[in-house]
Write a protein that holds these residues in place. Structure first.
Motif, PDB file in Angstrom:
ATOM      1  N   GLU A  58       0.780  -1.245  -0.047  1.00  0.00           N
ATOM      2  CA  GLU A  58      -0.150   0.048   0.078  1.00  0.00           C
ATOM      3  C   GLU A  58       0.874   1.192  -0.015  1.00  0.00           C
ATOM      4  O   GLU A  58       1.993   1.008   0.458  1.00  0.00           O
ATOM      5  CB  GLU A  58      -0.872  -0.042   0.950  1.00  0.00           C
ATOM      6  N   PRO A  59       0.423   2.329  -0.524  1.00  0.00           N
ATOM      7  CA  PRO A  59       1.292   3.678  -0.462  1.00  0.00           C
ATOM      8  C   PRO A  59       1.787   3.805   0.655  1.00  0.00           C
ATOM      9  O   PRO A  59       1.203   3.749   1.959  1.00  0.00           O
ATOM     10  CB  PRO A  59       0.169   4.856  -1.073  1.00  0.00           C
ATOM     11  N   GLY A  60       3.242   4.105   0.901  1.00  0.00           N
ATOM     12  CA  GLY A  60       3.709   4.555   2.262  1.00  0.00           C
ATOM     13  C   GLY A  60       5.263   4.473   2.003  1.00  0.00           C
ATOM     14  O   GLY A  60       5.800   4.057   0.792  1.00  0.00           O
ATOM     15  N   PRO A  61       5.971   5.111   2.884  1.00  0.00           N
ATOM     16  CA  PRO A  61       7.466   5.066   2.710  1.00  0.00           C
ATOM     17  C   PRO A  61       8.148   3.963   3.020  1.00  0.00           C
ATOM     18  O   PRO A  61       7.678   2.937   3.566  1.00  0.00           O
ATOM     19  CB  PRO A  61       7.765   5.976   3.985  1.00  0.00           C
ATOM     20  N   ALA A  62       9.015   3.530   1.893  1.00  0.00           N
ATOM     21  CA  ALA A  62       9.944   2.384   2.148  1.00  0.00           C
ATOM     22  C   ALA A  62      11.023   2.461   2.989  1.00  0.00           C
ATOM     23  O   ALA A  62      11.502   3.537   3.490  1.00  0.00           O
ATOM     24  CB  ALA A  62      10.855   2.159   0.705  1.00  0.00           C
ATOM     25  N   SER A  63      11.364   1.149   3.753  1.00  0.00           N
ATOM     26  CA  SER A  63      12.635   1.415   4.451  1.00  0.00           C
ATOM     27  C   SER A  63      13.758   0.576   4.271  1.00  0.00           C
ATOM     28  O   SER A  63      13.616  -0.388   3.502  1.00  0.00           O
ATOM     29  CB  SER A  63      12.106   0.762   5.941  1.00  0.00           C
ATOM     30  N   SER A  64      15.073   1.137   4.157  1.00  0.00           N
ATOM     31  CA  SER A  64      16.212   0.388   3.732  1.00  0.00           C
ATOM     32  C   SER A  64      17.392   0.336   4.872  1.00  0.00           C
ATOM     33  O   SER A  64      17.248   1.213   5.730  1.00  0.00           O
ATOM     34  CB  SER A  64      16.960   1.128   2.533  1.00  0.00           C
ATOM     35  N   VAL A  84      10.276  -0.006  10.252  1.00  0.00           N
ATOM     36  CA  VAL A  84       9.547  -0.402   9.232  1.00  0.00           C
ATOM     37  C   VAL A  84       7.927   0.082   9.425  1.00  0.00           C
ATOM     38  O   VAL A  84       7.234  -0.212  10.410  1.00  0.00           O
ATOM     39  CB  VAL A  84       9.570  -1.715   8.732  1.00  0.00           C
ATOM     40  N   VAL A  85       7.215   0.685   8.533  1.00  0.00           N
ATOM     41  CA  VAL A  85       5.719   0.797   8.738  1.00  0.00           C
ATOM     42  C   VAL A  85       5.180  -0.241   8.784  1.00  0.00           C
ATOM     43  O   VAL A  85       5.488  -1.574   7.906  1.00  0.00           O
ATOM     44  CB  VAL A  85       5.059   1.657   7.515  1.00  0.00           C
ATOM     45  N   ILE A  86       3.923  -0.696   9.237  1.00  0.00           N
ATOM     46  CA  ILE A  86       3.104  -1.688   9.555  1.00  0.00           C
ATOM     47  C   ILE A  86       2.415  -1.987   8.157  1.00  0.00           C
ATOM     48  O   ILE A  86       2.078  -1.134   7.607  1.00  0.00           O
ATOM     49  CB  ILE A  86       2.245  -1.378  10.711  1.00  0.00           C
ATOM     50  N   GLY A  87       2.259  -3.386   7.795  1.00  0.00           N
ATOM     51  CA  GLY A  87       1.511  -3.711   6.694  1.00  0.00           C
ATOM     52  C   GLY A  87       2.411  -4.816   5.801  1.00  0.00           C
ATOM     53  O   GLY A  87       3.513  -5.392   6.288  1.00  0.00           O
ATOM     54  N   GLU A  88       1.847  -5.188   4.895  1.00  0.00           N
ATOM     55  CA  GLU A  88       2.531  -6.014   3.817  1.00  0.00           C
ATOM     56  C   GLU A  88       3.487  -5.284   3.000  1.00  0.00           C
ATOM     57  O   GLU A  88       3.255  -4.186   2.326  1.00  0.00           O
ATOM     58  CB  GLU A  88       1.449  -6.818   3.077  1.00  0.00           C
TER      59      GLU A  88
END
Length: 136
Positions: A58-64, A84-88
């Motif tokens: 879903e739209p949101g910021p990626a984490s690296s 990391v944001v919550i979700g798939e």
């Protein structure tokens, strides 16, 4: 209203400026993040070095972050916020130095969003993943 002291006038201006700075919108707020940990192996051996990205479906910021000696090292969202944001997520893992012309260690299919590994990050956790990559 007249001030008898220039110092009182300066103090009032300084206080007003500080109050206004507190109301300044510093940009979009990032959604809440949670810690993620885990391991990455290639053909059963700890992956020495790589980059890893969690990209939300879903739209949101990626984490690296990085993979060092088979362990996922701190992931950051937008390079600033830890976690990391919550979700798939679609998880991509790729060689750290793709420009140098060195031999690819991580097979290319793990670095593409089209063939990425799916992982679900939850608020409750534990959000510890074991990614077992295979060279075929």
């Amino acid at each position: 209203m007249a001030f008898r002291s220039p110092l009182a006038c300066v103090a009032l201006v300084a206080f007003g400026s500080i109050a206004l700075l507190g109301c300044y919108d510093r940009g979009p707020k990032l959604p809440p993040t949670v810690s993620v940990s885990g391991s990455v192996t290639l053909n059963g051996q700890p992956l020495p070095r790589a980059l890893i990205t969690f990209s939300p479906v879903e739209p949101g910021p990626a984490s690296s972050g990085q993979v060092l000696d088979g362990q996922i090292v701190e992931l950051r969202s937008n390079g600033m916020k830890s976690g990391v944001v919550i979700g798939e997520h679609r998880v991509t893992i790729y060689d750290e130095d793709v420009e140098s012309g060195s031999v690819d260690v991580v097979p290319n299919r793990y670095g593409s969003l089209d063939t990425a590994i799916l992982a679900t990050v939850t608020e409750e956790g534990p959000n510890e993943f074991a990614f077992a990559l295979e060279r075929k």
